[in-house]
Design an enzyme around this catalytic site. Structure first.
Site, short mmCIF file in Angstrom:
data_model
loop_
_atom_site.label_atom_id
_atom_site.label_comp_id
_atom_site.label_asym_id
_atom_site.label_seq_id
_atom_site.Cartn_x
_atom_site.Cartn_y
_atom_site.Cartn_z
N GLU A 2 0.89 -1.18 0.00
CA GLU A 2 0.00 0.00 0.00
C GLU A 2 0.91 1.21 0.00
OE1 GLU A 2 -1.67 3.16 0.57
OE2 GLU A 2 -1.79 2.62 2.69
N CYS A 61 -1.02 9.49 2.38
CA CYS A 61 -0.84 8.90 1.06
C CYS A 61 -1.97 9.31 0.12
CB CYS A 61 -0.77 7.38 1.17
SG CYS A 61 -2.17 6.61 1.99
#
Length: 489
Positions: free
Chosen positions: A250, A284
């Site tokens: 991820e 992110c």
């Protein structure tokens, strides 16, 4: 999450450069003050893996209901320590206390979400095939799993891997970010107090060398990683010849937000500012690129700039509470400053300058820069409070600009019609696509992951159960029954 500096080589693989004092000593510092936060020794990787391998079979043999009950006890232990854990997170990574408290709430909520996810995504199934017996589908854990955590959400993001992995029956070795070992240790103690042994859920602090040793160890069965594309690619390369190893990545994003026709300028500005500058831009899913229709440009940028100038940047415990704190350390602040200067020097036009009030501390003001005139816009994840603006004339160009990246984590459309959102959804490459919502703050009940350099098609969030256990298909009959009907003499 990549604290890249435009035009410079990426940081050390499997972690940012640590501040090691001796070979095995690790120190964590408070970003807001520079004070020492935590000091300890890096973990012995061989010993950690050996302990986990010895303990794993008994844990995997526990009934699923037992493992779920222990995870519910873990949630209760976090509730008991919520204030202390939130304060530790706030001090260690610099985020405002209100945001650290929200992170702790997410840690607690993850348990019930993961239990529901495991039941839905990995349910046992049996299909009766009459004379062919029963075809059963069940799931098995992988074994010993390494979880590599980031600094920006030092409890919630690794926990999003750890809890589903433990429910599935895996043993976990958790290496927190070298910038957040205190938060990682406190999280681990909550698991231990809940009755999950320190061999099944281990905290293994250390720097990049510790992470690399864990990834390459012969005794592990998988790696669950949250962090920068640079480090994720390094992990993928390291394990490219090991198809027997689970790898779930991820990673970050150069995320786009498209602003189209809308009368709700104040609301649109709030969505943009939340997306770009929450957590000092260190998410992110943060919006890095703002793509604006020509006719909306002056109005929306006026609102965004005015709101951004009102944002309070301060220490975690300041009163009144700040909107955002510092970036993680001075090297990150230096790199972001250099990157902003690079954009300015190569055709960018400052709308709001990046300002660093104290060179000794990593506090940065939110910055906005128009990069429309840049011939080549660097496709990097600037992990901090810098928003790049691009003007476009039509919707097809907006979609093309949103896709002008190797990443593909999150994107949002603000404004527009339902038909335009349908086009946006169908044509923009990202794992999270929102309409009139921020790019940040994905739902616990949804998958979390992206495409391109943002992930390897193993989304976490509600879909974490998919990679924490593997399906086993079984043809079953209570008694042997078979004949050979052809080809016999």
């Amino acid at each position: 999450m990549d604290a890249a500096v435009i035009g410079k080589a990426p940081s050390t693989p499997l972690g940012e450069p640590g501040r090691a004092v001796r070979a095995r000593e690790l120190i964590s510092y408070e970003p807001a003050t520079g004070a020492e936060m935590w000091r300890g020794e890096a973990a012995d990787v061989d010993e950690a893996v050996e302990r986990a391998r010895r303990a794993w079979p008994a844990w995997a043999a526990q009934p699923l209901s037992t493992r779920m009950e222990l995870l519910r006890r873990f949630a209760n232990e976090v509730r008991k320590d919520a204030d202390k854990l939130a304060a530790t997170i706030a001090r260690e990574v610099g985020k405002p206390l209100w945001e650290a408290r929200a992170e702790v709430d997410s840690v607690i909520a993850k348990v019930e979400v993961s239990i529901r996810s495991y039941a839905e995504r990995t349910a046992q199934r049996k299909l009766d095939s009459a004379l062919q017996g029963v075809m059963a589908v069940r799931h098995k854990p992988h074994g010993v799993i390494v979880v590599l955590g980031p600094f920006n959400y030092p409890a919630h993001l690794p926990n999003a891997h750890i809890v589903p992995a433990l429910i599935a029956g895996n043993a976990v070795i958790f290496k927190p970010s070298e910038h957040a070992p205190a938060s990682g240790e406190m999280l681990a103690r909550c698991f231990h107090r809940a009755g999950i042994s320190a061999a099944i859920m281990q905290c293994a602090p250390g720097g990049p060398d510790t992470g690399a040793a864990l990834v390459g160890h012969e005794g592990i069965d998988g790696v669950l990683f949250t962090g920068s594309a640079t480090n994720g690619i390094a992990i993928n390369r390291r394990l490219a010849g090991r198809p027997d190893r689970l790898v779930a990545l991820e990673m970050g994003g150069n995320n786009a937000m498209v602003v189209w026709d809308t009368p709700k300028l104040t609301d649109a500005a709030a969505i943009i500012v939340q997306s770009a500058f929450a957590t000092a831009g260190q998410r992110c899913t943060a919006a890095r690129r703002l793509i604006v229709k020509d006719s909306m440009y002056d109005a929306i940028l006026g609102e965004v700039k005015a709101l951004t100038e009102r944002l309070v940047c301060g220490g975690p415990f300041d009163e009144p509470a700040p909107f955002m704190g510092p970036v993680i350390h001075n090297r990150a602040a230096d790199g972001l400053t250099e990157s902003f200067v690079y954009l300015l020097s190569n055709g960018g036009k400052a709308i709001k300058h990046l300002v660093r009030a104290d060179e000794a501390l990593p506090f940065l003001s939110p910055a906005i820069i128009d990069v429309t005139a840049m011939a080549q816009r660097p496709d990097v994840e600037l992990f901090g409070p810098i928003l790049q603006v691009i003007r476009v004339s039509d919707f097809d160009e907006a979609i093309a600009q949103a896709n002008a990246t190797r990443y593909g984590l999150a994107a949002s459309l603000v404004g527009g019609t339902p038909q335009e959102y349908n086009r946006f959804w169908a044509n923009v490459r990202a794992g999270i696509l929102n309409w009139n919502r921020p790019t940040i703050g994905p739902s616990h009940a949804a998958p979390m992951g992206g495409v391109g350099l943002s992930g390897n098609h193993r989304p976490t969030g509600f879909y974490a159960a998919d990679y924490c256990a593997y399906p086993v298909a079984s043809g079953e009959m209570e008694q042997p029954r078979a004949v050979i009907g052809v080809g016999l003499k």
